[in-house]
Design an enzyme around this catalytic site. Structure first.
Site, short mmCIF file in Angstrom:
data_model
loop_
_atom_site.label_atom_id
_atom_site.label_comp_id
_atom_site.label_asym_id
_atom_site.label_seq_id
_atom_site.Cartn_x
_atom_site.Cartn_y
_atom_site.Cartn_z
N LYS A 1 0.87 -1.17 0.00
CA LYS A 1 0.00 0.00 0.00
C LYS A 1 0.92 1.22 0.00
CE LYS A 1 -2.11 2.95 1.86
NZ LYS A 1 -1.87 4.35 1.44
N GLU B 1 9.21 1.33 11.21
CA GLU B 1 10.21 2.39 11.07
C GLU B 1 9.44 3.71 11.10
OE1 GLU B 1 12.27 1.12 7.52
OE2 GLU B 1 13.45 -0.33 8.65
N CYS C 1 13.37 10.71 7.19
CA CYS C 1 13.17 10.42 8.61
C CYS C 1 14.42 10.67 9.43
CB CYS C 1 12.72 8.97 8.77
SG CYS C 1 13.87 7.83 7.97
N GLU D 1 8.12 16.35 15.63
CA GLU D 1 8.70 16.21 14.29
C GLU D 1 7.98 17.16 13.31
OE1 GLU D 1 7.73 12.67 11.96
OE2 GLU D 1 9.83 12.48 11.42
P1 NAD Z 1 1.85 8.32 7.40
O1 NAD Z 1 1.97 7.54 8.66
O2 NAD Z 1 0.86 9.41 7.32
O3 NAD Z 1 1.51 7.35 6.18
C1 NAD Z 1 2.31 6.22 5.87
C2 NAD Z 1 1.45 5.18 5.17
O4 NAD Z 1 0.48 4.67 6.09
C3 NAD Z 1 0.66 5.72 3.98
O5 NAD Z 1 0.66 4.73 2.97
C4 NAD Z 1 -0.72 5.93 4.57
O6 NAD Z 1 -1.75 5.89 3.62
C5 NAD Z 1 -0.81 4.76 5.53
N1 NAD Z 1 -1.77 4.91 6.64
C6 NAD Z 1 -2.13 6.04 7.26
N2 NAD Z 1 -3.01 5.76 8.27
C7 NAD Z 1 -3.17 4.41 8.27
C8 NAD Z 1 -3.93 3.50 9.07
N3 NAD Z 1 -4.69 3.93 10.07
N4 NAD Z 1 -3.85 2.18 8.79
C9 NAD Z 1 -3.07 1.73 7.79
N5 NAD Z 1 -2.34 2.54 7.00
C10 NAD Z 1 -2.38 3.87 7.24
O7 NAD Z 1 3.32 8.85 7.08
P2 NAD Z 1 3.75 9.83 5.90
O8 NAD Z 1 3.24 11.19 6.21
O9 NAD Z 1 3.42 9.19 4.61
O10 NAD Z 1 5.36 9.79 6.05
C11 NAD Z 1 6.09 10.66 6.87
C12 NAD Z 1 6.44 9.98 8.18
O11 NAD Z 1 7.18 8.79 7.93
C13 NAD Z 1 7.33 10.82 9.06
O12 NAD Z 1 6.90 10.72 10.39
C14 NAD Z 1 8.71 10.17 8.91
O13 NAD Z 1 9.60 10.37 9.98
C15 NAD Z 1 8.31 8.73 8.78
N6 NAD Z 1 9.39 7.95 8.15
C16 NAD Z 1 10.13 7.09 8.92
C17 NAD Z 1 11.18 6.36 8.34
C18 NAD Z 1 12.03 5.41 9.13
O14 NAD Z 1 12.75 4.62 8.52
N7 NAD Z 1 12.00 5.44 10.46
C19 NAD Z 1 11.44 6.52 6.98
C20 NAD Z 1 10.68 7.41 6.25
C21 NAD Z 1 9.64 8.11 6.84
#
Ligand code: NAD
Length: 489
Positions: free
Chosen positions: A181, A257, A291, A393
């Site tokens: 997804k 992550e 991240c 963040e």
């Molecule tokens: P997000 O959590 O909003 O979305 C990530 C994914 O989860 C998307 O595909 C979204 O549609 C899905 N999603 C959202 N709510 C959901 C739910 N309730 N159930 C299932 N799926 C759901 O994150 P984002 O805004 O896309 O990305 C930015 C975030 O990702 C930042 O916090 C960043 O730090 C983090 N990040 C972490 C790493 C790491 O390796 N630690 C790497 C990259 C990004």
């Protein structure tokens, strides 16, 4: 210049392209134009994708010899390289990142991810040992690694193809079938990867794609699906928490992550030029949307003004612009919605008493880019760890600069966070570098560098930054289930 044709992206289920319950628009953050229309998967499509994955798994994929899986993964890597510019165009269209960055980082790493995990799985040995009990009985113990099963792969928009393949490659290496997804903001490269999988000869149903949002959409339907055997997720900490709740009733393993609020610690003996180069990269790379990016810079007081002035100069030298322009260093944020969030933190910093050194608002890049999600690279001082903008963040090209007076204080300030993803220590005293890096409460600590990665090393975070580690053998452990066989001799 971008292709005039707007793609209509479909879900991919068992090798078939499937329409959804509705269609949504993906907006190009460079100028607000329509990048793609996307078919949103309803519950029925997610059901079909999970069934297709199960069928592929039980139909032989799960028992494919390791060398054959490794051969296919290498073929996928080759095919990504053959279609390199297709991936670059798709990623640029979704994210607005500079094309040069996408070539150097995102797409290059996708191919490397597949090759790296092909090598890891093909060379991984199994443990076996003899047991000798006091009563004289002897037994041979060994473990057989099996796939976890159908793995849900839910990923964010900041490094779409890189982070997707970071999970899909080891999952497939271990014989799993996946339903992925991608983020609603970056649907293109995951869809293109389905074509590459088919071209490389990966059996249909092993790699499925469902598009949509999180709550009440494909993300939630996938995470709560009773047919999945585990979830690997990258994204916000609050989403990780929601997914953890979703899988709790069925007790499925998760690998998370999550977010970060990463610190850099700069000592007065640091090589100033190299440190400023490294710091600027760690604050501003990908418009701060990595991240691992640094959002808190702790600087020993003796060089605080020099570091602040040097970093401001680096921020001013960044060139915001269209992705294809060769001198562009910095793209937009991912969306207008995310820009509003980042802007609200910049406003909050001022309300909390920050002295803004550079940036702080929306740049004027001309009418052509006025509909884009642009934000100025921003640095401020005069706030401490009590402030919300130093604790939460932001996920943009921003950092707070804060002075310290001793090593002990620097360690305490850097560790004073609910997150624990990454840290960077800048010093020419290597003994201190090792000492301070080891005291950082994080998954990854760099000394005199940032985001230098060996894919065999453990990657992940502590606290709000995640659960588990991936990378090399750590990934193979998550994506497989060992069965211990004990034979009395
Ligand atoms: P997000 O959590 O909003 O979305 C990530 C994914 O989860 C998307 O595909 C979204 O549609 C899905 N999603 C959202 N709510 C959901 C739910 N309730 N159930 C299932 N799926 C759901 O994150 P984002 O805004 O896309 O990305 C930015 C975030 O990702 C930042 O916090 C960043 O730090 C983090 N990040 C972490 C790493 C790491 O390796 N630690 C790497 C990259 C990004």
């Amino acid at each position: 210049m971008s292709d005039q044709r707007v793609p209509d992206l479909h879900n991919v289920v068992g090798g078939e392209h499937v329409t959804g319950r509705a269609s949504f628009d993906k907006i190009n953050p460079v100028d607000g134009s329509l990048a793609a229309t996307v078919q949103e998967a309803g519950r029925d499509t997610v059901d079909a994708a999970v069934s297709a994955a199960r069928k592929a798994l039980d139909g032989g994929w799960g028992d494919t010899p390791v060398n054959e899986r490794a051969r296919l993964l290498r073929r996928v890597a080759d095919r990504i390289e053959e279609r390199f510019e297709d991936f670059v165009a798709a990623e640029v269209r979704d994210t607005g990142k500079p094309a040069a960055l996408v070539r150097q980082l995102d797409v290059a790493r996708a191919a490397i991810n597949f090759r790296s995990f092909a090598d890891t799985v093909a060379s991984a040995g199994l443990d076996s040992f003899l047991t000798e009990l006091p009563d004289g009985r002897r037994a041979l113990n060994y473990a057989v690694n099996k796939p976890l099963g159908v793995v849900a792969v839910i990923v964010p928009w900041n490094l779409p193809l890189l982070l997707l393949t970071w999970k899909v490659a080891p999952a497939l290496a271990c014989g799993n079938a996946v339903v992925v997804k991608p983020s609603e903001e970056t649907p293109s490269t995951a869809t293109l990867l389905a074509e590459v999988m088919a071209e490389a000869g990966v059996p249909s149903g092993v790699y499925n794609v469902v598009h949509g949002f999180g709550p009440g959409s494909a993300g939630e339907y996938l995470a709560t699906h009773p047919g999945i055997d585990g979830v690997t997720f990258t994204g916000e900490s609050s989403t990780g928490s929601a997914i953890m709740h979703a899988v709790a009733p069925s007790v499925r393993p998760v690998s998370f992550e999550l977010g970060g609020k990463n610190a850099a610690v700069v000592f007065a003996d640091a090589d100033l030029d190299a440190t400023l180069d490294g710091l600027a990269r760690s604050v501003f790379l990908n418009t701060g949307q990595v991240c691992l990016c640094t959002e808190r810079v702790y600087v020993e007081r003796a060089i605080f003004d020099d570091v602040a002035a040097g970093l401001v100069e680096k921020a001013r030298a960044l060139k915001l612009g269209r992705p294809e322009a060769p001198d562009t260093t910095t793209g937009p944020l991912i969306s207008g919605q995310h820009r509003n969030k980042v802007q609200s933190y910049l406003d909050l910093a001022v309300q909390e008493g920050a002295d803004v050194l550079v940036g702080g608002g929306v740049p004027d890049l001309g009418d052509d880019l006025a509909g884009g999600a642009w934000i100025e690279p921003t640095l401020w001082t005069s706030l401490d760890n009590a402030s919300r903008v130093v604790r939460e963040e932001v996920f943009g090209p921003v950092a707070a600069l804060i002075p310290f007076d001793s090593e002990e204080e620097a360690v305490r300030l850097a560790n004073d966070t609910d997150y624990g993803l990454a840290a960077a220590v800048w010093t020419q005293n290597l003994e201190r570098g090792h000492r301070v890096a080891q005291r950082m409460r994080v998954g990854m600590a760099w000394v005199n560098t940032w985001y230098l990665r060996d894919l065999r090393s453990p990657f992940g975070g502590v606290g709000l930054s995640g659960i588990g580690r991936e990378g090399g053998m750590h990934s193979l452990h998550f994506y497989s289930e060992p069965t211990n066989v004990c034979v009395q001799l």
